[in-house]
Design a protein around this motif. Structure first.
Motif, PDB file in Angstrom:
ATOM      1  N   ALA A 138       0.855  -1.186   0.000  1.00 39.91           N
ATOM      2  CA  ALA A 138       0.000   0.000   0.000  1.00 39.91           C
ATOM      3  C   ALA A 138       0.887   1.230   0.000  1.00 39.91           C
ATOM      4  CB  ALA A 138      -0.896  -0.007   1.234  1.00 39.91           C
ATOM      5  N   VAL A 139       0.427   2.291  -0.679  1.00 38.34           N
ATOM      6  CA  VAL A 139       1.173   3.548  -0.758  1.00 38.34           C
ATOM      7  C   VAL A 139       0.457   4.575   0.110  1.00 38.34           C
ATOM      8  CG1 VAL A 139       1.963   5.395  -2.270  1.00 38.34           C
ATOM      9  CG2 VAL A 139       1.948   3.049  -3.094  1.00 38.34           C
ATOM     10  N   GLU A 140       1.190   5.183   1.016  1.00 40.30           N
ATOM     11  CA  GLU A 140       0.627   6.234   1.859  1.00 40.30           C
ATOM     12  C   GLU A 140       0.552   7.525   1.049  1.00 40.30           C
ATOM     13  OE1 GLU A 140      -0.587   5.854   4.914  1.00 40.30           O
ATOM     14  OE2 GLU A 140      -0.077   3.732   4.857  1.00 40.30           O
ATOM     15  N   LEU A 141      -0.577   8.212   1.082  1.00 43.95           N
ATOM     16  CA  LEU A 141      -0.766   9.408   0.275  1.00 43.95           C
ATOM     17  C   LEU A 141      -0.142  10.661   0.889  1.00 43.95           C
ATOM     18  CD1 LEU A 141      -4.427   8.947  -0.980  1.00 43.95           C
ATOM     19  CD2 LEU A 141      -2.309   8.584  -2.228  1.00 43.95           C
ATOM     20  N   ALA A 142      -0.286  10.864   2.192  1.00 38.80           N
ATOM     21  CA  ALA A 142       0.171  12.101   2.832  1.00 38.80           C
ATOM     22  C   ALA A 142       1.655  12.402   2.573  1.00 38.80           C
ATOM     23  CB  ALA A 142      -0.131  12.057   4.329  1.00 38.80           C
ATOM     24  N   PRO A 143       2.579  11.437   2.696  1.00 38.84           N
ATOM     25  CA  PRO A 143       3.992  11.751   2.447  1.00 38.84           C
ATOM     26  C   PRO A 143       4.270  12.220   1.016  1.00 38.84           C
ATOM     27  CG  PRO A 143       3.810   9.693   3.654  1.00 38.84           C
ATOM     28  CD  PRO A 143       2.423  10.085   3.225  1.00 38.84           C
ATOM     29  N   LEU A 144       3.448  11.808   0.044  1.00 32.71           N
ATOM     30  CA  LEU A 144       3.662  12.221  -1.344  1.00 32.71           C
ATOM     31  C   LEU A 144       3.574  13.731  -1.498  1.00 32.71           C
ATOM     32  CD1 LEU A 144       1.646   9.484  -3.269  1.00 32.71           C
ATOM     33  CD2 LEU A 144       4.124   9.660  -3.038  1.00 32.71           C
ATOM     34  N   PHE A 145       2.738  14.376  -0.692  1.00 31.63           N
ATOM     35  CA  PHE A 145       2.587  15.831  -0.758  1.00 31.63           C
ATOM     36  C   PHE A 145       3.819  16.551  -0.214  1.00 31.63           C
ATOM     37  CE2 PHE A 145      -1.862  14.313  -0.547  1.00 31.63           C
ATOM     38  CZ  PHE A 145      -2.267  14.767  -1.792  1.00 31.63           C
ATOM     39  N   ASN A 146       4.659  15.838   0.533  1.00 32.28           N
ATOM     40  CA  ASN A 146       5.890  16.407   1.081  1.00 32.28           C
ATOM     41  C   ASN A 146       7.128  15.933   0.319  1.00 32.28           C
ATOM     42  OD1 ASN A 146       4.504  17.755   3.155  1.00 32.28           O
ATOM     43  ND2 ASN A 146       4.445  15.886   4.371  1.00 32.28           N
ATOM     44  N   GLY A 147       6.937  15.360  -0.866  1.00 31.92           N
ATOM     45  CA  GLY A 147       8.056  14.920  -1.685  1.00 31.92           C
ATOM     46  C   GLY A 147       8.690  13.613  -1.224  1.00 31.92           C
ATOM     47  N   ARG A 148       7.977  12.832  -0.419  1.00 27.50           N
ATOM     48  CA  ARG A 148       8.481  11.545   0.049  1.00 27.50           C
ATOM     49  C   ARG A 148       7.556  10.442  -0.429  1.00 27.50           C
ATOM     50  NH1 ARG A 148       8.100  11.413   6.019  1.00 27.50           N
ATOM     51  NH2 ARG A 148       6.175  12.406   5.497  1.00 27.50           N
ATOM     52  N   ALA A 149       8.094   9.255  -0.577  1.00 24.76           N
ATOM     53  CA  ALA A 149       7.271   8.091  -0.902  1.00 24.76           C
ATOM     54  C   ALA A 149       7.354   7.120   0.265  1.00 24.76           C
ATOM     55  CB  ALA A 149       7.768   7.420  -2.180  1.00 24.76           C
ATOM     56  N   GLU A 150       6.218   6.605   0.667  1.00 22.32           N
ATOM     57  CA  GLU A 150       6.184   5.644   1.768  1.00 22.32           C
ATOM     58  C   GLU A 150       5.281   4.486   1.379  1.00 22.32           C
ATOM     59  OE1 GLU A 150       4.827   5.625   6.385  1.00 22.32           O
ATOM     60  OE2 GLU A 150       5.997   7.337   5.692  1.00 22.32           O
ATOM     61  N   VAL A 151       5.889   3.321   1.252  1.00 21.93           N
ATOM     62  CA  VAL A 151       5.145   2.106   0.935  1.00 21.93           C
ATOM     63  C   VAL A 151       4.975   1.357   2.250  1.00 21.93           C
ATOM     64  CG1 VAL A 151       5.125  -0.024  -0.389  1.00 21.93           C
ATOM     65  CG2 VAL A 151       6.142   2.034  -1.377  1.00 21.93           C
TER      66      VAL A 151
END
Length: 192
Positions: free
Chosen positions: A89-102
């Motif tokens: 699963a990909v977390e959405l919130a970190p994407l807005f801060n330029g990070r990817a979190e699986v």
């Protein structure tokens, strides 16, 4: 009157969200995604990667599920790696801060071929029941906190960090611990 309109709009919004949630799996071309994932994984591994089936969900969290993944180094031979099923699963919130979190990574029924004699005879495969963990990617640093592998009635715990050093060189820092692994069956499977 104002209250009735507000309630009506809330029901309309909720209805649209439910419709999107139900329709999304049918609108996402899972077979095309599977082909792209196979091609990119094959390039990265340098060996043929095959996925039996792949499914994508959007709600509640964007996720990807696979069935029957294999990595082969010899066509038609025993796979170098096989995975019965897996999901991430990909977390959405970190994407807005330029990070990817699986997060929520799980692989089950893993087979890892450790040796094979000529023409596919005397194949030795180590069996891993389950692997779970999280991957965090920030800038050029990959972190793998709290990974757990269950194999041969025991567990391996891993915390790792992969950082760039210079150019194509990377530094891997890892803390690994193992407990309660039944060594005799493991050695027997590994040695044949």
């Amino acid at each position: 009157m104002f209250m009735k309109k507000t309630v009506r709009y809330i029901f309309i919004i909720v209805g649209v969200l439910i419709l999107v949630a139900v329709a999304t799996p049918f609108l996402i071309p899972a077979d095309q995604i599977r082909q792209v994932v196979e091609e990119e994984a094959t390039k990265a591994a340098g060996m043929p990667v095959r996925i039996g089936s792949l499914s994508v969900t959007i709600i509640p969290v964007p996720s990807l599920s696979i069935e029957k993944l294999t990595v082969e180094d010899v066509e038609g031979g025993t796979p170098k790696l096989s995975v019965g099923s897996g999901s991430l699963a990909v977390e959405l919130a970190p994407l807005f801060n330029g990070r990817a979190e699986v997060s929520g990574i799980t692989f089950k029924e893993i087979g890892l071929r450790v040796s094979e004699k000529a023409k596919g005879k005397d194949v030795h495969v180590v069996h891993i029941d389950r692997v779970t963990g999280v991957i965090k990617l920030e800038k050029e640093t990959l972190t793998m906190p709290n990974w757990k592998a269950t194999l041969y009635d025991g567990t391996i715990l891993l915390n790792a960090k992969l950082t760039p050093l210079e150019g194509n060189k990377r530094t891997l820092i890892a803390d690994i611990s193992a407990a309660d692994i039944q060594m005799l069956p493991l050695m027997k499977d590994a040695a044949g």
